[in-house]
Design a protein around this motif. Structure first.
Motif, mmCIF file in Angstrom:
data_model
loop_
_atom_site.group_PDB
_atom_site.id
_atom_site.type_symbol
_atom_site.label_atom_id
_atom_site.label_comp_id
_atom_site.label_asym_id
_atom_site.label_seq_id
_atom_site.Cartn_x
_atom_site.Cartn_y
_atom_site.Cartn_z
ATOM 1 N N SER A 141 -88.478 -13.330 20.805
ATOM 2 C CA SER A 141 -87.993 -12.167 21.536
ATOM 3 C C SER A 141 -87.369 -12.665 22.827
ATOM 4 C CB SER A 141 -89.148 -11.210 21.835
ATOM 5 O OG SER A 141 -88.699 -10.030 22.428
ATOM 6 N N GLN A 154 -87.378 -0.165 18.560
ATOM 7 C CA GLN A 154 -87.852 -1.043 17.493
ATOM 8 C C GLN A 154 -87.136 -2.396 17.453
ATOM 9 O OE1 GLN A 154 -87.262 2.382 16.804
ATOM 10 N NE2 GLN A 154 -89.462 2.721 16.995
ATOM 11 N N HIS A 155 -86.175 -2.601 18.340
ATOM 12 C CA HIS A 155 -85.403 -3.843 18.299
ATOM 13 C C HIS A 155 -86.137 -4.908 19.120
ATOM 14 C CE1 HIS A 155 -81.514 -5.688 17.166
ATOM 15 N NE2 HIS A 155 -81.785 -6.488 18.179
ATOM 16 N N ARG A 156 -87.134 -5.521 18.497
ATOM 17 C CA ARG A 156 -88.036 -6.416 19.222
ATOM 18 C C ARG A 156 -87.429 -7.786 19.519
ATOM 19 N NH1 ARG A 156 -93.464 -5.259 19.118
ATOM 20 N NH2 ARG A 156 -93.402 -6.670 20.916
ATOM 21 N N LYS A 157 -86.268 -8.089 18.947
ATOM 22 C CA LYS A 157 -85.657 -9.387 19.244
ATOM 23 C C LYS A 157 -85.183 -9.476 20.686
ATOM 24 C CE LYS A 157 -84.291 -10.503 14.517
ATOM 25 N NZ LYS A 157 -83.173 -10.837 13.599
ATOM 26 N N ALA A 190 -74.907 -4.337 16.542
ATOM 27 C CA ALA A 190 -76.175 -4.178 15.831
ATOM 28 C C ALA A 190 -77.177 -5.244 16.251
ATOM 29 C CB ALA A 190 -75.941 -4.230 14.329
ATOM 30 N N ASP A 191 -76.662 -6.409 16.641
ATOM 31 C CA ASP A 191 -77.500 -7.501 17.151
ATOM 32 C C ASP A 191 -77.557 -7.350 18.674
ATOM 33 O OD1 ASP A 191 -78.592 -9.873 18.095
ATOM 34 O OD2 ASP A 191 -77.527 -11.138 16.672
ATOM 35 N N ARG A 192 -78.616 -6.718 19.167
ATOM 36 C CA ARG A 192 -78.679 -6.425 20.608
ATOM 37 C C ARG A 192 -78.731 -7.699 21.456
ATOM 38 N NH1 ARG A 192 -79.658 -2.016 17.911
ATOM 39 N NH2 ARG A 192 -79.898 -0.041 19.005
ATOM 40 N N THR A 193 -79.349 -8.763 20.938
ATOM 41 C CA THR A 193 -79.397 -10.017 21.690
ATOM 42 C C THR A 193 -77.987 -10.551 21.911
ATOM 43 O OG1 THR A 193 -81.525 -10.528 20.652
ATOM 44 C CG2 THR A 193 -80.403 -12.328 21.794
ATOM 45 N N ALA A 241 -84.811 -0.067 27.721
ATOM 46 C CA ALA A 241 -84.669 0.387 26.341
ATOM 47 C C ALA A 241 -85.159 1.824 26.228
ATOM 48 C CB ALA A 241 -85.449 -0.509 25.392
ATOM 49 N N ALA A 253 -83.269 1.542 20.947
ATOM 50 C CA ALA A 253 -83.625 0.137 20.712
ATOM 51 C C ALA A 253 -85.127 -0.103 20.830
ATOM 52 C CB ALA A 253 -82.877 -0.759 21.695
ATOM 53 N N ARG A 258 -76.133 0.466 18.919
ATOM 54 C CA ARG A 258 -75.805 -0.087 17.599
ATOM 55 C C ARG A 258 -74.434 0.389 17.154
ATOM 56 N NH1 ARG A 258 -79.161 1.658 12.275
ATOM 57 N NH2 ARG A 258 -79.271 3.499 13.591
#
Length: 337
Positions: A33, A142-145, A116-119, A42, A140, A75
């Protein structure tokens, strides 16, 4: 809850275990993460759609954009583009998705991006010539990355996550215990007259930790509808025959605010892309009457064949109380960097 969804209970248990294990791996650092050196906020929910994320993001933009360089990162649900896109003069709802395009049109001071790739999206934003000082992540939770510095969890009044169950039996994307990640929990879409006593009952039901802050908001509708350089007071429309059009998750409050017995209400799926057949059907039903839609739908329809008859009703998130406390929490988080 219908019988079919009850029959899917074993799959809900399985899905719950999968999401719990995934969160455990992130919590223990066994899945990567990424944290960033800028404030990342977020905003999201546990349930599927309809909690009022868009007006809450807009509230934060209004609070911050005159003082800081703000970027939103979404996203871009149902957009027709791929990868990272930073909004510019060529942007539209097909490229960005409806909500990001709405942000871009309303707030010219901010950067609006989708990925879609928040990182990767944050890395791309920070590599721009003008770096954002604050990044707002839309939907975001659930977007744990990405490891956001502050999580704001939304739950709708009358559809609290504490009363729900995990998919597919219920509507939760992950277990109710995942609410613990949030520093701030907001009960949205409350009645404007919700009493302190009723708020306390909800607080008891949610069972928040001592380090979590709880707030209550309502949807505040504007006193006018807006079109292509046209403004009409809502009071002037109440008794008119009109078409009410919504392609959002839970359109009933929108319809209830505007409709009279002679109106036609047209409902479409959330984020619906209107085909030529859809547009011609709407035009036929309107038969020259005004068409009032939501702001999110308007950004997709404003250049269509409906535009001469088309108006939208702006909305805002309005705090029932403790608004200054909420603002101080946000500003204190930002200044801590």
């Amino acid at each position: 809850m219908n019988i079919f969804r009850k029959l899917l209970f074993p799959f809900a248990i399985l899905y719950g275990w999968v999401t719990t294990i995934r969160n455990f791996l992130f919590d223990q650092g066994l899945k990567k993460s990424t944290a960033f050196d800028v404030p990342v906020i977020a905003v999201g929910n546990l349930s599927v759609g309809g909690t009022g994320k868009t007006p809450q993001i807009e509230y934060l933009v209004r609070l911050l954009c005159d003082t800081y360089k703000v970027a939103t990162l979404s996203r871009g649900y149902k957009r027709q583009s791929k990868g990272f896109v930073l909004a510019d003069k060529n942007a539209n709802a097909l490229i960005l998705g409806d909500e990001p395009f709405q942000y871009y049109q309303k707030f010219p001071k901010i950067q609006v991006a989708v990925d879609a790739d928040r990182t990767n999206g944050i890395q791309q934003l920070l590599s721009q010539k003008t770096n954002p000082e604050i990044i707002l992540l839309d939907d975001a939770y659930q977007h744990r990355k990405v490891k956001a510095g502050l999580y704001i969890l939304l739950t709708a009044y009358g559809d609290l996550y504490a009363d729900d169950f995990i998919l597919p039996t219920g509507n939760l994307r992950e277990s109710r215990s995942s609410a613990d990640r949030a520093k701030i929990v907001i009960v949205t879409k409350c009645p404007a007259t919700l009493s302190i006593e009723a708020q306390q009952k909800i607080a008891t039901k949610l069972k928040l930790n001592t380090n979590q802050d709880l707030f209550f908001t309502t949807i505040q509708y504007d006193a006018v509808v807006l079109g292509d350089d046209k403004v009409i007071p809502v009071d002037h429309l109440k008794n008119d025959q009109k078409i009410l059009l919504a392609g959002i998750a839970k359109p009933k409050p929108f319809f209830d605010f505007l409709k009279n017995d002679s109106d036609i209400c047209l409902t479409y799926p959330d984020h619906h892309h209107f085909s030529d057949n859809d547009l011609n059907d709407i035009l036929l039903k309107a038969n020259g009457k005004k068409i009032i839609t939501t702001e999110k739908d308007y950004v997709r329809l404003k250049d269509s064949v409906l535009k001469k008859q088309l108006y939208y009703l702006p909305i805002r998130s309005h705090f029932l109380n403790k608004e200054q406390n909420f603002q101080h929490s946000i500003l204190n988080f930002i200044t801590s960097f």
